[in-house]
Motif scaffolding. Structure first.
Motif, PDB file in Angstrom:
ATOM      1  N   GLU A   1      22.928 103.576 -39.271  1.00 65.33           N
ATOM      2  CA  GLU A   1      22.139 103.699 -38.051  1.00 65.33           C
ATOM      3  C   GLU A   1      20.747 103.080 -38.221  1.00 65.33           C
ATOM      4  O   GLU A   1      20.257 102.383 -37.332  1.00 65.33           O
TER       5      GLU A   1
ATOM      6  N   THR B   1      29.464 104.036 -31.473  1.00 60.08           N
ATOM      7  CA  THR B   1      28.178 104.739 -31.471  1.00 60.08           C
ATOM      8  C   THR B   1      27.008 103.848 -31.877  1.00 60.08           C
ATOM      9  O   THR B   1      25.878 104.099 -31.472  1.00 60.08           O
TER      10      THR B   1
ATOM     11  N   ALA C   1      35.250 106.260 -29.701  1.00 58.39           N
ATOM     12  CA  ALA C   1      33.804 106.399 -29.511  1.00 58.39           C
ATOM     13  C   ALA C   1      33.055 106.311 -30.831  1.00 58.39           C
ATOM     14  O   ALA C   1      31.933 105.813 -30.883  1.00 58.39           O
TER      15      ALA C   1
END
Length: 142
Positions: free
Chosen positions: A76, A7, A3
């Motif tokens: 991100e 993300t 995971a």
């Protein structure tokens, strides 16, 4: 563990309702955390590689690296930015992040941003991760 590598999809997905990623770049002072009373001491955070001095409260170590130089936030932000998913681009703190460095527009530039020796090789400010393995986790997420 799988995971962790997936993300970034959260930052790339743009729902029909519009951008959904809210960037919160400001570092909160640990003295303002719930249950913190008085002065918060500075200690060597040996969990990080290399270690660094950070404040440690009952909540643990507080972040000392600014958003635009911090590994996971940089990864991100770069993915959200290129995919147009940032909802608060007009926020003054987010604009400061935008102006802090040249953000990647393609895979090659992203790889250079995530390169540990980026300053020496490409003239970029280095991106700091807590652990060396984190850099590997985001290397191909663009």
């Amino acid at each position: 563990r799988f995971a962790l590598f997936e993300t970034t999809r959260l930052y790339a997905y743009k729902p029909p309702a519009g951008p959904s990623v809210i960037v919160l770049p400001e570092i909160e002072l640990p003295e303002t955390f719930p249950s913190v009373v008085g002065e918060v001491p500075w200690e060597e955070n040996t969990f990080c590689m290399p270690s660094r001095r950070e404040q440690r409260s009952v909540w643990g170590f507080s972040k000392s690296i600014v958003y635009e130089d911090s590994g996971w936030p940089c990864a991100e932000y770069a993915v959200s930015r290129v995919n147009g998913t940032i909802a608060n681009t007009d926020d003054q703190a987010v604009q400061k992040v935008e102006e802090a460095r040249k953000w990647p527009e393609d895979v090659t530039a992203y790889a250079q941003l995530m390169d540990e020796d980026s300053y020496a090789k490409h003239g970029f400010k280095p991106v700091m991760f807590t652990k060396k393995g984190d850099r590997e986790a985001v290397r191909f997420n663009f």
